[in-house]
Scaffold this active site. Structure first.
Site, short mmCIF file in Angstrom:
data_model
loop_
_atom_site.label_atom_id
_atom_site.label_comp_id
_atom_site.label_asym_id
_atom_site.label_seq_id
_atom_site.Cartn_x
_atom_site.Cartn_y
_atom_site.Cartn_z
N ASN A 190 -0.76 -0.69 0.64
CA ASN A 190 -0.07 0.19 1.58
C ASN A 190 0.86 -0.55 2.53
OD1 ASN A 190 -1.94 -1.11 3.17
ND2 ASN A 190 -2.82 0.74 4.06
N LYS A 191 0.96 -1.88 2.38
CA LYS A 191 1.75 -2.66 3.33
C LYS A 191 3.25 -2.59 3.01
CE LYS A 191 -1.59 -4.16 5.97
NZ LYS A 191 -2.74 -3.47 5.38
N ILE A 192 4.04 -3.23 3.86
CA ILE A 192 5.49 -3.08 3.76
C ILE A 192 6.02 -3.67 2.45
CG2 ILE A 192 6.12 -5.19 5.02
CD1 ILE A 192 8.11 -3.03 6.53
#
EC number: 2.6.1.102
Length: 377
Positions: A190-192
């Site tokens: 879910n990170k950038i």
């Protein structure tokens, strides 16, 4: 039912497959390898400081190794921001140490320097000077690093920066993850940017990186047989996973720009809705990647609650999420010391993270806007 709009879903750039295929073609699918070396170099270049990066299996693993390198042992105490994901605090327990939780301040929602100073002085007066300070850049927003570092330097306590959510954010032009003795990055789904699962430890010298790599590869001594003089861990990143990371680095700046545009979308959406505040930079010193866009809903003004909004969005299959529940309110840490007031608690009660992904479409934004305007009207 309409298709799901996720809070923050993975967003591939197209170049990842090339690096993964190279790993398969060379049969280099184990930990270490050209992609690991390349990914570390890509991160070092992006961070734009004189740093050394060790690619690991998770941000949590990086934080655990940082604590070990700060000589945190059983019975020690470690200061930690309360408003954060549990992965910021769990490695303290891995070491047999006790977390000392600190409240947030209202400008950045991050560690309050006033409460930090109070905690250090009080713990020291009890003969328990903290061994390290874990500060988090929440949702990509840089913490008040000038004040925090001044306090840490005064009391000679190393700072570990949990920049898991802040790759691409800067404070006074300096990249998050490069301020403390160690920095932590995460590449969770879910990170950038993502490597599916993975993280990195940011170090300021080769010696610290070498120690992290040694410990993360089972701490095997230099011998022809398997010999171990230290406890080691299986924390190194695989060559395949690092290949995904190399492809993701090619689009990182685009991902930051897209997340910041989602923040601007919410600023525009809420500008005429009284009682809703969009989480934004307090001054020009701060540049947030806006990994997640978040709001605070004032029920007294709006007559509405953040939980009501969350459920209204859910009815249209739109994912949103309350802010992190502060660690000092978590059952597992109920007995841990806490310093501060109720800023983090109030943020948790009234705050909501909204869909923020870099791959959201115009149609997605139209659905989000309609549902929010209907709710507040």
């Amino acid at each position: 039912m309409n298709s799901k709009i996720w809070l923050s879903s993975p967003h591939m750039g197209g170049g990842e497959q090339k690096y993964v295929n190279e790993a398969f073609d060379a049969n280099w699918v184990a930990p270490l390898g050209p992609n690991v070396d390349g990914f570390e170099k890509d991160l070092e270049t992006f961070l734009n400081e004189d740093v050394k990066v060790a690619a690991l299996s998770a941000g949590t693993a990086a934080l655990h190794l940082a604590l070990i390198e700060c000589d945190v042992k059983h019975g020690d105490e470690v200061i930690c921001q309360s408003m954060t994901f549990s992965a910021s605090a769990n490695p303290i327990a891995y070491c047999g140490a006790t977390p000392v939780f600190i409240d947030s301040e209202k400008d950045t929602w991050n560690m309050c320097p006033v409460a930090l100073k109070e905690a250090i002085e009080d713990r020291a007066s009890k003969g328990k000077k903290p061994k390290a300070i874990i500060v988090v850049h929440l949702y990509g927003m840089p913490a008040k690093m000038t004040e925090i570092l001044e306090i840490a330097d005064k009391y000679d306590i190393p700072v570990i920066e949990d920049a898991a959510e802040a790759l691409g954010s800067t404070y006074n032009g300096k990249t998050c993850g490069t301020f403390g003795r160690f920095g932590i990055l995460s590449f969770n789904g879910n990170k950038i940017i993502t490597t599916s699962g993975g993280g990195a430890l940011v170090c300021h010298n080769q010696e610290d990186k070498d120690k992290a790599v040694f410990l993360s590869t089972q701490a095997r001594d230099n011998a022809p047989h398997y010999q171990h003089s230290h406890i080691g861990y299986n924390y190194r990143m695989s060559n395949i996973v690092a290949g995904i990371g190399r492809g993701q680095m090619e689009v990182l700046k685009d991902r930051v720009e897209a997340r910041r545009k989602m923040h601007d979308f919410y600023v525009e959406l809420f500008k005429n809705i009284d009682g809703v505040e969009v989480f934004s930079e307090p001054s020009e010193e701060y540049f947030s990647n806006h990994w997640l866009s978040a709001i605070v809903v004032d029920e007294k003004v709006t007559g509405k609650t953040r939980e009501g909004l969350r459920l209204a969005l859910l009815e249209d299959n739109i994912e949103s999420r309350p802010l992190w529940k502060p660690m000092h309110l978590q059952p597992v840490f109920a007995d841990a010391p806490y310093y501060g007031k109720k800023v983090a608690e109030e943020l948790f009660d009234n705050g909501l993270c909204l869909p923020s992904g870099s791959n959201l479409s115009d149609n997605d934004r139209e659905r989000i806007e309609k549902r929010i305007k209907d709710f507040f009207s």
